[in-house]
Design an enzyme around this catalytic site. Structure first.
Site, PDB file in Angstrom:
ATOM      1  N   ARG A  15       0.970  -1.111   0.171  1.00 54.59           N
ATOM      2  CA  ARG A  15      -0.108   0.331   0.491  1.00 54.59           C
ATOM      3  C   ARG A  15       0.611   1.008  -0.040  1.00 54.59           C
ATOM      4  O   ARG A  15       2.075   1.188   0.670  1.00 54.59           O
ATOM      5  CB  ARG A  15      -0.882  -0.565   1.317  1.00 54.59           C
ATOM      6  N   LYS A  41      -8.755  -2.425   0.583  1.00 51.80           N
ATOM      7  CA  LYS A  41      -8.441  -1.307   2.128  1.00 51.80           C
ATOM      8  C   LYS A  41      -9.409   0.520   1.864  1.00 51.80           C
ATOM      9  O   LYS A  41      -9.799   0.763   2.901  1.00 51.80           O
ATOM     10  CB  LYS A  41      -6.940  -0.878   2.095  1.00 51.80           C
ATOM     11  N   HIS A  67     -10.349  -3.919  12.635  1.00 54.84           N
ATOM     12  CA  HIS A  67      -8.818  -4.298  11.454  1.00 54.84           C
ATOM     13  C   HIS A  67      -8.494  -5.449  12.480  1.00 54.84           C
ATOM     14  O   HIS A  67      -7.757  -5.774  13.208  1.00 54.84           O
ATOM     15  CB  HIS A  67      -7.929  -3.784  11.631  1.00 54.84           C
ATOM     16  N   SER A 102      -1.211  -6.157   9.653  1.00 59.95           N
ATOM     17  CA  SER A 102      -0.815  -6.899   8.706  1.00 59.95           C
ATOM     18  C   SER A 102       1.138  -7.723   9.008  1.00 59.95           C
ATOM     19  O   SER A 102       1.825  -6.814   9.676  1.00 59.95           O
ATOM     20  CB  SER A 102      -0.363  -6.317   7.239  1.00 59.95           C
ATOM     21  N   LYS A 120      -2.916 -11.953  12.842  1.00 63.53           N
ATOM     22  CA  LYS A 120      -4.285 -12.688  12.058  1.00 63.53           C
ATOM     23  C   LYS A 120      -4.744 -13.248  11.354  1.00 63.53           C
ATOM     24  O   LYS A 120      -5.961 -14.445  12.296  1.00 63.53           O
ATOM     25  CB  LYS A 120      -4.567 -10.667  11.630  1.00 63.53           C
ATOM     26  N   THR A 121      -4.231 -13.673  10.208  1.00 68.42           N
ATOM     27  CA  THR A 121      -5.180 -14.873   9.584  1.00 68.42           C
ATOM     28  C   THR A 121      -4.761 -16.288   9.957  1.00 68.42           C
ATOM     29  O   THR A 121      -5.448 -17.147  10.231  1.00 68.42           O
ATOM     30  CB  THR A 121      -4.392 -14.310   8.018  1.00 68.42           C
ATOM     31  N   ARG A 151       1.588 -12.576  -1.612  1.00 70.24           N
ATOM     32  CA  ARG A 151       0.502 -12.922  -0.997  1.00 70.24           C
ATOM     33  C   ARG A 151      -0.437 -13.539  -1.884  1.00 70.24           C
ATOM     34  O   ARG A 151      -0.568 -14.058  -3.105  1.00 70.24           O
ATOM     35  CB  ARG A 151      -0.565 -11.692  -0.899  1.00 70.24           C
TER      36      ARG A 151
END
Length: 532
Positions: free
Chosen positions: A60, A200, A219, A239, A243-244, A324
């Protein structure tokens, strides 16, 4: 020429977007992959995945994100965190982007943000690239086909990677631009192929709209106990904090991996897909996520692969550490069919501590939870943003400052009120370093993190003995079955305890210096909880 399924009264022409070439509405995955291959946008991978490089931008560009400063939002935007764009600059940007789009082919996806129909918004995503349309269709929620006949968008996002902004004319920073206009219900993205800007941008949009309805945008990832949505857990974190990975627990039902809302009805996913980092992805440690990298329609971003066999190299980060894969939520076997959960019973705040100071888990009081939520301490992980090549300690308020258009207290007060009303237990979990800082210590063992989280979620962790942390005042377990006792006391993991003390004092001061900005806006109990 128009192709695909669309509300006949809601073509782009009805929005004033005219003069285009072919416009493809709501193509499904095979057609989008076929179009992307035809135009040389990427490579067909094993299992029907789509392999793509995003070129110059592999993360980003938060400094290139702007909000148009109109009268309706002037007093509600956190301008210290969000770059302003003048209405005149936006109008010129939109006009020039429309000129750029003339005679070009575009791909439109009519999608939904939010699994709870009471709070969902309709979003039209207009893409110059077919693979971006595939990504958007994967990441947002897909209406049933018949619903497209009456679809009317609440907001429209237009993404033209080939368009270059003019900072002087468009009142922006560089040739790359992400511009949000709440009055015109438009989001314009140009000058970057990184698809994460699309998802996002919609998250930022929901982060502005939902608090007005008393809904906490988060988030976070989320899951619940199998067969028991009342036992819901949410995992806040930037990130790279896990989290994932940590929400993809085979013993629990996955609600989602990144963006959720917390309403009076419970927890709901904003998205219809997952966007997982693949660097060092291990089929033994994360079998279901790994399996998605060989499934039809998964978008594989910025991964090195063998040109003959198309085998992916999960260790080669020569393109970026931010490699990713984007895949639909249903590719995870234990994913929730509804993407809905109850009120969070446990709130996990994930931090990646590059200083090696924080324990692997700590129990927080509600006031401490708000303190750490507003602080949002973590380390930016290599590749997530442009220019980040190794972990950098940072404070990202609400564990997602780049996506927060309102002041942090708006989200902090919402969270505090919901914790008080629903009685959630809050935990701080460090997935960063132990035994020393980055460069000396090692990453926290994921097996230990999983064991501690399992104990927290099943309630057994509340039954062990705790000590008061000398630096931050939160409760830290002394011994937990299945976890090396030394890990629970970070000072003991360092070869030089005095060096740990100096590092801890430094981190405590960093917390205090950062938190000074919130002191005028918070209650006394949070001030008292600041440092133990």
């Amino acid at each position: 020429m128009t192709f695909g399924r669309v509300n006949p009264q809601f073509r782009l022409e009805d929005q004033g977007i005219t003069g285009l070439g072919n416009v493809y509405y709501n193509l499904i995955e095979p057609a989008l992959i076929e179009a992307a291959l035809k135009h040389g946008e990427g490579t067909l991978g094993q299992g029907g995945t789509f392999l793509v490089s995003t070129g110059k931008f592999t993360g980003r560009s938060p400094k290139d994100k702007h909000i148009v400063r109109t009268n309706s939002v002037a007093d509600t935007i956190w301008w210290e965190n969000n770059a302003a764009m003048s209405p005149e600059g936006f109008d010129a940007l939109y006009a020039d982007m429309l000129d750029y789009m003339q005679d070009g082919d575009f791909y439109v996806q009519d999608l939904v943000g939010g699994a709870d129909p009471a709070h969902a918004i309709n979003v039209r995503m207009v893409s110059e690239l077919a693979w971006h349309s595939l990504f958007n269709r994967t990441m947002l929620r897909r209406p049933v086909r018949d619903a497209l006949d009456g679809f009317i968008a609440d907001f429209t996002l237009i993404n033209c990677p080939g368009f270059k902004a003019d900072p002087a004319r468009h009142d922006c920073r560089t040739e790359t631009v992400i511009a949000m206009n709440f009055d015109r219900k438009l989001i314009l993205v140009g000058g970057t192929e990184y698809a994460g800007e699309n998802k996002k941008s919609i998250f930022t949009l929901l982060n502005y709209l939902l608090p007005e309805k008393g809904i906490m945008p988060m988030h976070c990832s989320a899951n619940h106990a199998q067969g028991n949505p009342v036992d819901t857990a949410v995992f806040f974190g930037l990130s790279g904090t896990g989290k994932t990975t940590l929400s993809a627990d085979p013993a629990r039902t996955l609600i989602g991996d990144d963006e959720h809302g917390w309403s009076d009805r419970g927890t709901f996913n904003f998205e219809g897909g997952c966007y997982a980092k693949t660097i060092n992805l291990n089929p033994d440690a994360e079998p279901e996520i790994y399996a998605t990298t060989h499934k039809f329609g998964t978008v594989i971003e910025n991964m090195v692969f063998d040109p003959e066999t198309l085998e992916l190299d999960f260790e080669d980060d020569s393109l970026t550490a931010n490699m990713r894969c984007a895949y639909p939520l249903h590719y995870i076997s234990n994913a929730s069919e509804t993407a809905l959960g109850g009120h969070p019973k446990n709130i996990i705040m994930l931090t990646c501590d590059a200083f090696g100071v924080l324990p692997p888990i700590a129990r927080l009081t509600p006031a401490q939870a708000m303190y750490h939520f507003l602080s949002g301490f973590t380390s930016k992980v290599a590749g997530t943003e442009r220019g980040v090549t190794e972990p950098e300690p940072t404070f990202s308020t609400c564990f997602g400052a780049p996506f927060m258009p309102r002041r942090p207290e708006a989200y902090g007060n919402l969270l505090k009120a919901k914790i008080a009303k629903h009685g959630a237990t809050c935990w701080l979990v460090n997935t960063g370093w132990t035994g020393g800082a980055y460069g000396t210590g090692s990453r926290m063992p994921i097996k230990a993190t999983r064991a501690l989280l399992t104990a927290a979620l099943d309630g057994s962790l509340n039954e062990v003995e705790f000590r008061k942390d000398d630096n931050f005042g939160f409760d830290v377990p002394i011994a937990v079955p299945g976890v090396a006792e030394v890990l629970l006391d970070p000072r003991r993991t360092w070869d030089d305890p005095a060096a740990y003390d100096a590092q801890a004092a430094r981190l405590v001061q960093m917390f205090a210096d950062n938190f000074a900005q919130y002191v005028p806006y918070i209650d006394e109990d949070v001030k008292a909880a600041a440092i133990g």
